[in-house]
Design an enzyme around this catalytic site. Structure first.
Site, short mmCIF file in Angstrom:
data_model
loop_
_atom_site.label_atom_id
_atom_site.label_comp_id
_atom_site.label_asym_id
_atom_site.label_seq_id
_atom_site.Cartn_x
_atom_site.Cartn_y
_atom_site.Cartn_z
N THR A 121 0.46 -1.05 0.16
CA THR A 121 0.18 0.12 -0.19
C THR A 121 0.92 1.07 -0.04
O THR A 121 1.84 1.71 -0.96
CB THR A 121 -1.41 -0.28 1.16
OG1 THR A 121 -0.47 -0.21 2.58
CG2 THR A 121 -2.13 -0.71 1.00
N LYS A 179 4.35 -6.52 3.52
CA LYS A 179 4.54 -5.40 3.50
C LYS A 179 4.11 -4.34 5.02
O LYS A 179 3.62 -5.08 5.96
CB LYS A 179 3.15 -5.19 1.97
CG LYS A 179 1.37 -6.04 2.67
CD LYS A 179 0.48 -4.84 3.72
CE LYS A 179 0.91 -3.30 3.23
NZ LYS A 179 -0.48 -2.49 3.86
N THR A 227 -1.34 -1.50 7.16
CA THR A 227 -1.01 -3.11 7.95
C THR A 227 0.08 -3.60 7.85
O THR A 227 0.45 -4.13 6.42
CB THR A 227 -2.48 -3.56 7.33
OG1 THR A 227 -3.93 -3.47 8.12
CG2 THR A 227 -2.40 -5.60 8.08
N GLU A 271 6.51 5.41 7.54
CA GLU A 271 6.30 6.17 6.62
C GLU A 271 7.10 7.70 7.05
O GLU A 271 7.47 8.27 8.15
CB GLU A 271 4.32 6.68 6.85
CG GLU A 271 4.22 5.18 6.57
CD GLU A 271 2.63 5.52 6.82
OE1 GLU A 271 1.76 4.98 6.45
OE2 GLU A 271 2.59 6.04 8.07
N ASN A 291 0.74 11.66 7.21
CA ASN A 291 -0.49 10.94 7.09
C ASN A 291 -1.69 12.04 7.74
O ASN A 291 -2.94 11.62 7.92
CB ASN A 291 -0.62 9.73 8.87
CG ASN A 291 0.13 9.21 8.81
OD1 ASN A 291 0.08 7.97 7.99
ND2 ASN A 291 1.89 8.71 9.21
N SER A 310 -7.53 13.59 2.48
CA SER A 310 -8.25 14.79 2.19
C SER A 310 -7.35 14.70 0.39
O SER A 310 -6.63 14.08 0.49
CB SER A 310 -7.53 15.61 2.84
OG SER A 310 -6.18 15.70 3.45
#
Lengths: 413, 413
Positions: free
Chosen positions: B158, B184, B195, B285, B408, B413
């Site tokens: 993802t 992943k 996840t 991230e 995040n 948005s």
């Protein structure tokens, strides 16, 4: 203090009345900052009853150790607070610094060192040169005056963007008493710069054990229900002093916290503690939004609070709030990771008045536009109903922004 | 996958050998993404032994419930993994989607639905249209091939910036067996997008209970010792399959995890799990730095791990690392807030080889320049000695950067 005031700062500050039985002075001792005050002395000319609650850290600062020892005596005559150096993780030098400061304050005020209380906030791990206090405390005691609350609040701040003050009155058996408080804190809590300190004084006449019981009960839904970043300082200190000056007006000493005459006082105290605690959240490092998280329907109040704090401390929930994203999936995640009993298929979640999820799935009637409108507010209420019992809790936090990373990533460099 | 590959990504990827007994295919079912594969089918033509560990979330996804139920049978014939939709917090629709997917896979492969395992990752709270799988699984089964590991890893990502693969070999009683794994994950763990999923397959012949014991033991110091942001997904899934194809080479079935013949296999498996787990952290991230935190001298290994995770999850420690700041005061803070036994005055802290604190205070010989040089590295070792006992633990995390907030805060948005 930082240059730019938090957008969440109170729009106005109360006029802080003088409070009988306590005098204060500040000075620039040059601990770390240039051109600002960094020491506060509070003097109680008559012995004041004292109560305190402190950090739960297993590595507390030297001043926290010092206060815990003196608290058993139940009497305060002087408080010395400095900013710029936390006197934390300073080994034997830290203890020596608290002993010297205690001795200097006792000499300046004319009391026993066991009647002195100390708090320090600022850089951790640097030895604190307590000889700097010895030179100023005597003069400070001479100058100390009652009408000094705003200045007192300014002397103890670090990364705060505004000083935090609050005042309330209450009646005890027909006599009006006042409660004044100051606080500092902007992270929850960096040992470097953002320890939470708060000092509250009343002129009521209340015995120390009753005062301690009031404070211990009051801190739960207030200071212990706010979080900026889940980090706990080595130095968090909240103290409550009762000068007893209201005796002059005929207030009879209160000996027990369960005395029904304390009802209005308890409410006023708790209201003041909540006001100061929320001012800390509103000054959260980098904060642009304040979030009030209410959990209902949990197995117990304690479970509700654990779930609420799990939501409040989730970086993913906090970044979603920063992004004005009504991301209820992250709220579900935070409920799930709390460890408390939850039934996925009974959960319901609201942002403001908008129910976004019900019975464990997206609310079919939910309007993304309505939810987005809530997220654009400065103050955002989030409610989660667990659907299992009657436990409830409310906690407050702020969003996690790039400015938080900047403030805390760039500080020492 | 994101466009910019993490600077912490492995410099090279291993050539993944085909593994006897498993075939794979991917397809673009159009769950959410356009122009990329989003479904993976793994087929075991002979029944494989299966083991699994799952999220500790109290609000797990529907596929996690499905797998937990089927795990008791101990046999796998098919695995279906999709990205783009987590099928989490989808209520009764979620269960219906897993039932339909299980049925479709069973029909495609020719097995019982109790021999099918499922995992989903992506947006939470959106109903998953499982009819999209029904149309593609039959064809996928026809096309599935053994030499397909890199493609398999790509279909399940993802927000990952690179696919995660690892391979090892080991000898069991003189027979060489292979272990291949994919994973992943990029946050630890956003239910929306990050996840952690991992699927490991070996051609060894090992009974399901032994496999489960191996996996349960192996996950502790590997996948359960990494954290990106302390957030736990509703969907975390790690599964281990043993096709048993090594029987052809004369490997006798292993029935018990404590069989001494498993020694080399256990080491190889644990090494592979650690490799995959660290690849997840290295893709954290917004990560720019990887931090290895080792705690020694704690009361117990469990206490050491609690302390290490308290350090690894502290926003203030992680922002300091982002700022290349050797801020050991924040490490002390995180030790203190962990709740585990610590004696402030026995703590010692190292960044790389530089001891910055000892006996509860700053190391007098410590060079800020040397410590700063360590902080400029991409991989930063931090060691804390508690000085109380012999408990040790190592965990891994990454720094907290503005990019994390951006990723995040801006996602939906």
């Amino acid at each position: 203090m930082s240059a730019a005031v938090s957008p969440l700062a109170p729009k106005s500050y109360p006029a802080m009345p003088a409070l009988r039985g306590v005098r204060m002075a500040t000075a620039a001792a040059g601990i770390k900052y240039k051109g600002r005050t960094d020491v506060l002395l509070m003097v109680f000319d008559q012995p004041a009853a004292v109560a305190g609650v402190f950090t739960k850290s297993k590595c507390p600062s030297a001043p926290v150790d010092f206060c815990r020892t003196n608290l058993s005596g139940g009497i305060a005559r002087a408080v010395v607070v400095n900013s710029g150096n936390a006197n934390a993780f300073t080994g034997v030098k830290g203890r020596a610094a608290t002993e010297l400061t205690g001795k200097s304050a006792a000499e300046a005020v004319g009391c026993s060192t066991s009647e002195v209380f100390l708090a320090s906030t600022g850089v951790i791990g640097e030895p604190l040169d307590a000889t700097k206090f010895a030179g100023v405390l005597g003069q400070m005691n001479k100058e100390a005056t009652g009408d000094f609350w705003q200045d007192a609040a300014k002397a103890i701040v670090t990364t705060d963007t505004y000083p935090k003050v609050s005042t309330r009155t209450a009646q005890i058996d027909g006599v009006t008493v006042t409660i004044n408080g100051i606080a500092k804190g902007a992270g929850m809590i960096a040992p470097d710069m953002a320890t939470m300190l708060s000092f509250v004084v009343t002129d009521a006449d209340i015995a120390a054990p009753a005062l301690q019981a009031l404070l211990a009960a009051g801190v739960g839904p207030t200071f212990n229900s706010v979080t900026v970043d889940s980090d706990t300082s080595t130095s968090d200190t909240l103290m409550l002093f009762a000068t007893g000056a209201a005796r002059e007006d005929g207030q009879a000493r209160i000996e027990h916290a369960d005395d029904p005459k304390l009802s209005a006082f308890r409410d006023a105290l708790n209201d003041l503690l909540k006001d100061l605690a929320l001012q800390v959240v509103r000054d959260g490092e980098g904060a642009r939004k304040m979030v009030e998280i209410t959990v209902t329907g949990a197995e117990s109040d304690a479970a509700a609070k654990t779930i609420a704090l799990s939501i409040a401390n989730s970086p993913l929930v906090k970044t979603a709030v920063a992004g004005e994203d009504a991301n209820w999936g992250r709220v579900v995640m935070a409920v799930g990771k709390s460890g408390e009993l939850a039934d996925r298929d009974r959960l319901a979640i609201w942002f403001g008045g908008v129910r976004v999820a019900v019975n464990g799935e997206r609310d079919a009637d939910y309007s993304e536009a309505d939810a987005s409108a809530v997220m654009k507010q400065q103050d955002i209420p989030v409610r989660v109903d667990i659907g299992l019992g009657s436990g409830t809790a409310t906690v407050w936090t702020c969003d996690l922004t790039k400015e938080y990373v900047e403030i805390n990533g760039d500080y020492r460099s």
